[in-house]
Design an enzyme around this catalytic site. Structure first.
Site, mmCIF file in Angstrom:
data_model
loop_
_atom_site.group_PDB
_atom_site.id
_atom_site.type_symbol
_atom_site.label_atom_id
_atom_site.label_comp_id
_atom_site.label_asym_id
_atom_site.label_seq_id
_atom_site.Cartn_x
_atom_site.Cartn_y
_atom_site.Cartn_z
ATOM 1 N N CYS A 135 -9.597 6.604 1.845
ATOM 2 C CA CYS A 135 -8.702 7.178 0.841
ATOM 3 C C CYS A 135 -9.413 8.157 -0.066
ATOM 4 C CB CYS A 135 -8.080 6.071 0.001
ATOM 5 S SG CYS A 135 -7.097 6.686 -1.390
ATOM 6 N N MET A 187 -2.370 -1.798 -5.438
ATOM 7 C CA MET A 187 -3.741 -1.673 -5.914
ATOM 8 C C MET A 187 -4.142 -0.208 -5.984
ATOM 9 S SD MET A 187 -5.531 -4.595 -3.520
ATOM 10 C CE MET A 187 -4.259 -4.654 -2.245
ATOM 11 N N CYS A 243 -14.483 -2.894 1.469
ATOM 12 C CA CYS A 243 -13.255 -2.879 0.683
ATOM 13 C C CYS A 243 -12.471 -4.171 0.895
ATOM 14 C CB CYS A 243 -12.399 -1.675 1.044
ATOM 15 S SG CYS A 243 -10.858 -1.565 0.094
ATOM 16 N N VAL A 285 3.950 1.786 6.108
ATOM 17 C CA VAL A 285 4.960 1.047 6.861
ATOM 18 C C VAL A 285 4.506 -0.371 7.166
ATOM 19 C CG1 VAL A 285 4.167 1.875 9.117
ATOM 20 C CG2 VAL A 285 6.553 1.160 8.820
ATOM 21 N N ASP A 286 3.223 -0.591 7.391
ATOM 22 C CA ASP A 286 2.768 -1.929 7.777
ATOM 23 C C ASP A 286 2.932 -2.938 6.645
ATOM 24 O OD1 ASP A 286 2.093 -1.135 10.362
ATOM 25 O OD2 ASP A 286 0.077 -0.533 9.771
ATOM 26 N N SER A 287 2.480 -2.589 5.452
ATOM 27 C CA SER A 287 2.644 -3.532 4.342
ATOM 28 C C SER A 287 4.118 -3.687 3.985
ATOM 29 C CB SER A 287 1.838 -3.071 3.127
ATOM 30 O OG SER A 287 2.292 -1.837 2.628
ATOM 31 N N SER A 340 0.809 -1.222 0.000
ATOM 32 C CA SER A 340 0.000 0.000 0.000
ATOM 33 C C SER A 340 0.837 1.265 0.000
ATOM 34 C CB SER A 340 -0.909 0.017 1.229
ATOM 35 O OG SER A 340 -0.131 0.171 2.411
ATOM 36 N N GLY A 341 2.147 1.133 0.214
ATOM 37 C CA GLY A 341 2.997 2.307 0.363
ATOM 38 C C GLY A 341 3.102 2.777 1.792
#
Length: 374
Positions: free
Chosen positions: A197, A37, A101, A16-18, A13-14
């Site tokens: 978003c 995505m 989502c 820190v978690d992903s 996702s851009g």
């Protein structure tokens, strides 16, 4: 690394978690690739940071030495999530687009895309856990309860959980930040995204007004006294304090006002003073048809704990499953601002059982409005 070699595709996702989810899997020796995505078409406002996130996802993938793919799901998002979002607000309810989502995009179209790339699994940066037990896959709360996101994942089923990995489920957020810093990931200090978003940093009411034109009406107390005007009932949700713009009202003390009810047909917004106004309290609710992670409810009637909003403390309740799949839920103590359109999510300890969309409650004002409409 080619797509054929990647056994797991990580949703990048851009954030820190992903980024750390990918790092964690790579360091464990898992053959991975990333996939970014795009879920919202650029509306020209500059408020949705999708392009910045895309650049960060590319930079992280480069740092990790993994291939990254790109898919545009904005059409699917519009049809599967956003149109429902608008319809719910137009009906005076408060939807939770993150739940939709996850079900419609991240664990449906993303999963399909990963399989098209030859992968067996997908992974995301959600804080949750999956465990196999007695031939079933269980969705569990994250070890870091302050970050747990199982509430938003309660619509997942067995096939989705069997193909999903949550590398952060056993980690603490502060350790995730440190892992990103130690690995030199460009997202290590990036602020966590909040909200939706497609709304971004812009004013929610201004955004919603593009699709649901404002219609002014009266603000009344539950006793019917008019004390102001609102800009559109669907802009407000139960328990809301901000944005009412109620000044000093003769005959009332100088205390904050809260939304306690909405009459969409009559275009009236009801407000009362006090965060714990009795008009906000309910003891029971009825839901829309429920989704069960195991495929079926534990029994026709059972006790468990529930959340009617994200990050709420566990609330003891008794659940009755009706023949049409809807639920009747009675809580052990009164609940504040239980909101139609939001999600009721049920738990047995750390195990997420499933959940449903809240249809109605027995809050006093809601009961009165239903009786008037009958």
């Amino acid at each position: 690394m080619s797509a054929a070699q990647a056994r797991t595709i990580v949703g990048m996702s851009g954030g820190v978690d992903s980024s750390v989810a990918a790092l964690h899997l790579r360091d464990a020796g898992e053959p991975i690739a990333g996939l970014f995505m795009q879920n919202w078409a650029d509306d020209g406002s500059g408020d949705c940071r999708a392009e910045d996130d895309r650049r960060d996802a590319v930079a992280v993938s480069g740092r990790l030495g993994i291939q990254i793919h790109f898919r545009d799901f904005s059409g699917e998002y519009w049809a599967g999530v956003f149109e429902h979002f608008l319809a719910e607000y137009a009906a005076g309810r408060t939807p939770n687009p993150d739940v939709l989502c996850n079900r419609e995009i991240k664990f449906k179209h993303f999963l399909d895309a990963a399989r098209d790339l030859g992968a067996q699994y997908i992974a995301t940066g959600h804080y949750a856990r999956v465990e196999a037990s007695a031939g079933r896959h269980l969705l569990l709360r994250a070890v870091d309860r302050s970050k747990d996101q199982s509430y938003f994942l309660h619509q997942l089923g067995q096939a989705q959980l069997a193909a999903t990995r949550f590398p952060l489920g056993g980690l603490i957020k502060r350790d995730v930040r440190q892992m990103a810093l130690d690995a030199g990931l460009p997202t290590a200090a990036k602020k966590d995204s909040t909200g939706i978003c497609f709304i971004g940093e812009r004013d929610f009411r201004e955004f919603l007004g593009r699709y649901l034109p404002a219609r002014e009406g009266e603000m009344r107390t539950p006793d019917g006294e008019v004390i102001g005007r609102h800009s559109g009932v669907f802009y407000f949700t139960l328990g809301q304090r901000e944005g009412l713009n109620i000044g000093g009202v003769r005959g009332f003390e100088a205390a904050p006002w809260y939304v306690v009810g909405k009459d969409v047909a009559g275009n009236v917004l009801y407000v009362d003073q006090g965060a714990d106004s009795p008009w906000l309290q309910s003891h029971a609710l009825r839901s829309e048809p429920a989704h069960w992670i195991a495929g079926a409810p534990p029994s026709a009637r059972f006790t468990c704990t529930a959340q009617t909003r994200y990050r709420q403390h566990d609330e003891a309740c008794e659940v009755s499953v009706r023949e049409d799949g809807t639920l009747e839920v009675r809580f052990a103590r009164p609940q504040r601002a239980v909101t139609p359109g939001q999600s009721l999510v049920l738990y047995d300890g750390d195990v997420c059982l499933g959940g449903a969309v809240i249809a109605t409650t027995d809050a006093p004002l809601e009961e009165r409005l239903k009786a008037q409409a009958a």
